[in-house]
Design a protein around this motif. Structure first.
Motif, mmCIF file in Angstrom:
data_model
loop_
_atom_site.group_PDB
_atom_site.id
_atom_site.type_symbol
_atom_site.label_atom_id
_atom_site.label_comp_id
_atom_site.label_asym_id
_atom_site.label_seq_id
_atom_site.Cartn_x
_atom_site.Cartn_y
_atom_site.Cartn_z
ATOM 1 N N PHE A 34 0.811 -1.140 -0.034
ATOM 2 C CA PHE A 34 -0.002 0.052 0.094
ATOM 3 C C PHE A 34 0.956 1.317 0.000
ATOM 4 O O PHE A 34 0.836 2.122 -0.494
ATOM 5 N N SER A 35 1.903 1.304 0.668
ATOM 6 C CA SER A 35 2.858 2.277 1.072
ATOM 7 C C SER A 35 3.514 2.716 -0.561
ATOM 8 O O SER A 35 3.555 3.882 -0.733
ATOM 9 N N ALA A 62 15.424 -7.065 0.200
ATOM 10 C CA ALA A 62 15.637 -6.051 1.043
ATOM 11 C C ALA A 62 14.800 -6.079 2.208
ATOM 12 O O ALA A 62 15.388 -5.809 3.397
ATOM 13 N N LEU A 63 13.639 -6.367 2.030
ATOM 14 C CA LEU A 63 12.637 -6.175 3.535
ATOM 15 C C LEU A 63 12.939 -7.334 4.162
ATOM 16 O O LEU A 63 12.935 -7.078 5.502
ATOM 17 N N ASP A 64 13.155 -8.756 3.655
ATOM 18 C CA ASP A 64 13.543 -9.702 4.337
ATOM 19 C C ASP A 64 14.795 -9.487 5.255
ATOM 20 O O ASP A 64 15.009 -10.225 6.251
ATOM 21 N N LEU A 65 15.661 -8.977 4.461
ATOM 22 C CA LEU A 65 16.914 -8.372 5.277
ATOM 23 C C LEU A 65 16.805 -7.436 6.378
ATOM 24 O O LEU A 65 17.974 -6.994 6.602
ATOM 25 N N GLY A 66 15.712 -6.869 6.690
ATOM 26 C CA GLY A 66 15.580 -5.892 7.733
ATOM 27 C C GLY A 66 15.376 -4.534 7.257
ATOM 28 O O GLY A 66 15.197 -3.519 7.948
ATOM 29 N N SER A 92 13.529 -1.166 6.261
ATOM 30 C CA SER A 92 12.131 -0.617 6.100
ATOM 31 C C SER A 92 11.601 -0.497 4.540
ATOM 32 O O SER A 92 12.610 -0.371 3.828
ATOM 33 N N PRO A 93 10.454 -0.474 4.444
ATOM 34 C CA PRO A 93 10.141 -0.187 3.056
ATOM 35 C C PRO A 93 10.658 1.188 2.463
ATOM 36 O O PRO A 93 11.003 1.240 1.362
ATOM 37 N N ARG A 94 10.859 2.104 3.399
ATOM 38 C CA ARG A 94 11.515 3.470 2.917
ATOM 39 C C ARG A 94 12.874 3.395 2.426
ATOM 40 O O ARG A 94 13.103 3.779 1.168
#
Lengths: 270, 265
Positions: free
Chosen positions: A6-7, B162-166, B168-170
């Motif tokens: 969503f973001s 990248a998310l799995d490796l910690g 943040s979405p940003r």
């Protein structure tokens, strides 16, 4: 996971708002102005702009003349650009990309300056004063030639040599190979080149003003005049709508025009 | 052999057509003659006049400043837009992309008067705001068009990894997605600069009365017949021609080398 997705999607919200505010709403306003007239009692719905346009001899002759200039300019562009694109695309030179670059380089230089330079040249050889139409057409060709060369080059470059060899093996002479294989396969380039040149040739009034000493009024100039000289925004909007219909029809006629402008403007070139 | 000579002759003729006006102006920028065609001796005088002419220097500065602001804003908006569209459902992405094509296909004069109608309704007609928005309307769709293919080429697993490796979405966005799309973002930016520098019509309909870019200044000089009385403009044109030709050639030759290296890898 859904919240993360969503973001990312949210990133299109500013652009969506931008498009609604500055593209959709302004276009709707043109539509609104085109089908209304100002009266002392306020603005009211009317077809009179449309009727006026198609019953006014002056406006119809501007449309026709603008069309003629655009058709001639596009045809001349095609006749000049095709051989050049063909020579460049078929050449065995290693540096042909650089050669192409030299032909389309003016695309990156401010067109008002280039057209003024052309004006100086036409003036120096004595054409400017008395040959308004000729100078305007030369100007359109001068300004838009790179936009014709680039798509033609792209489609001719992609052409598979084995087709040409097969055609020759099967007994086609050079003329036949060209008319039956090369030219039909380069049609996407021809079409996108035509759309890139035709519409600006009807509307880019900087070229016609500069090179005809403000004597020729093309369709784009007429729209400008209704806004800046006659202050009749309703008629100006109606002519814009008519122009949009012409653009839309020419897209239907030529089909698959998608992204061609982006191709030709050369996102891949920077 | 005959074919080869004909080919070379055709190329030379067309190049002559393309470059003779430019060459003429460059040559006559080195003389102080008011009329082109009357050589009055070699001189750098026009260049001196040009750099002393505070009007023209101001306009040059305006033009560059406007192009930079419009290009930076368009690049940010367009990159975010492209990423957003890319990750949106078809139902959202399709109409957004269709509307985004409108300014690309539309005649510039129609875009210009449409904006003039809007801004005069909200009392922002002929302000810096309308000017910058006008240029953004021209440029942003091209940024989206240049960034989108890079996003499509990207391996979708990279972001998830990248998310799995910690991350943040940003962080994943700035450290994975944006670097992957960087060449597209850069070419969108360069394209925006070119479009903005090249523009006349939208500028003419959205600019504040007292603000001029090179395009509007030169057009008005021709219109008012003051064109030939300011030969310093010749020096300006010559300078811009030479700088742009050099810049485009250099940038492209370098880019070409890069792509070759990447291709070899």
């Amino acid at each position: 996971m859904t919240s993360l997705r969503f973001s990312r999607k949210q990133l299109c919200i500013p652009y969506a708002l931008f498009l609604i505010l500055f593209v959709v709403i302004p276009m709707l306003m043109i539509l609104f102005y085109a089908f209304t007239v100002s009266t002392p009692d306020g603005i009211r719905f009317s077809f009179s702009n449309l009727v006026n346009f198609f019953t006014s001899e002056a406006k119809l002759s501007t449309l026709l003349m603008s069309f003629t200039i655009a058709i001639i300019s596009t045809a001349v562009c095609l006749v000049i650009a095709y051989p050049i694109a063909y020579i460049l695309a078929r050449s065995k030179l290693k540096k042909k990309q650089v050669l192409l670059m030299i032909f389309i380089l003016p695309m990156w230089i401010n067109f008002v300056l280039r057209i003024t330079a052309l004006r100086e040249l036409l003036n120096a050889i004595g054409l400017l004063e008395s040959h308004n139409y000729l100078c305007t057409i030369i100007g359109m060709v001068y300004d838009f030639l790179p936009f014709m060369i680039l798509p033609l080059y792209t489609s001719l470059e992609k052409l598979d040599n084995s087709y040409l060899e097969a055609a020759a093996d099967l007994g086609g002479n050079k003329f036949n190979v060209f008319t039956k294989i090369t030219f039909p396969l380069s049609m996407p380039g021809v079409i996108s080149g035509i759309t890139m040149v035709f519409m600006p040739s009807m509307t880019n009034y900087v070229v016609s003003d500069t090179l005809s000493n403000f004597n020729i009024t093309i369709l784009g100039k007429q729209i400008d005049q209704y806004f800046t000289t006659y202050y009749d925004w309703h008629m100006g909007s109606m002519i814009s709508i008519i122009l949009l219909v012409i653009i839309f029809l020419s897209m239907l006629l030529t089909g698959g025009f998608k992204d061609s402008k982006n191709d030709a403007r050369g996102a891949n070139l920077w | 052999m005959v074919k080869k000579i004909l080919s070379v002759a055709a190329c030379v003729l067309v190049l002559l057509f393309i470059y003779s006006p430019i060459l003429l102006l460059v040559v006559y920028s080195f003389t102080e003659a008011t009329v082109i065609g009357q050589w009055t001796g070699f001189s750098f005088g026009l260049y001196g006049d040009l750099f002393r002419d505070s009007d023209i220097m101001g306009i040059l500065f305006n033009t560059i400043w406007l192009a930079l602001v419009a290009a930076v804003l368009s690049t940010i908006l367009g990159t975010a837009g492209a990423i957003g569209i890319f990750y949106s459902r078809r139902k959202v992405a399709k109409p957004l992309q269709a509307v985004s094509q409108i300014p690309v296909i539309n005649a510039e004069i129609v875009t210009a008067i449409a904006l003039a109608l809007l801004f005069s309704m909200v009392m922002l007609y002929r302000t810096y705001f309308s000017l910058i928005i006008g240029h953004m309307v021209l440029c942003t769709p091209f940024v989206v068009l240049s960034v989108m293919p890079k996003l499509k080429q990207m391996d979708p697993n990279m972001y998830e990894a990248a998310l799995d490796l910690g991350a943040s979405p940003r962080q994943a966005l700035f450290k994975v997605v944006i670097p992957q799309a960087f060449t597209g973002i850069l070419s969108g930016f360069m394209l925006s600069i070119t479009l903005s520098l090249d523009d006349y019509i939208v500028t003419a309909f959205t600019k504040p009365e007292t603000f001029d870019t090179i395009s509007t200044y030169v057009y008005n000089a021709v219109k008012n017949g003051t064109n030939s009385s300011t030969p310093a403009l010749r020096a300006l044109s010559a300078l811009i021609f030479v700088v742009m030709i050099a810049a485009v050639l250099l940038l492209n030759l370098r880019a070409r080398k890069h792509t070759k290296k990447e291709g070899a890898r």
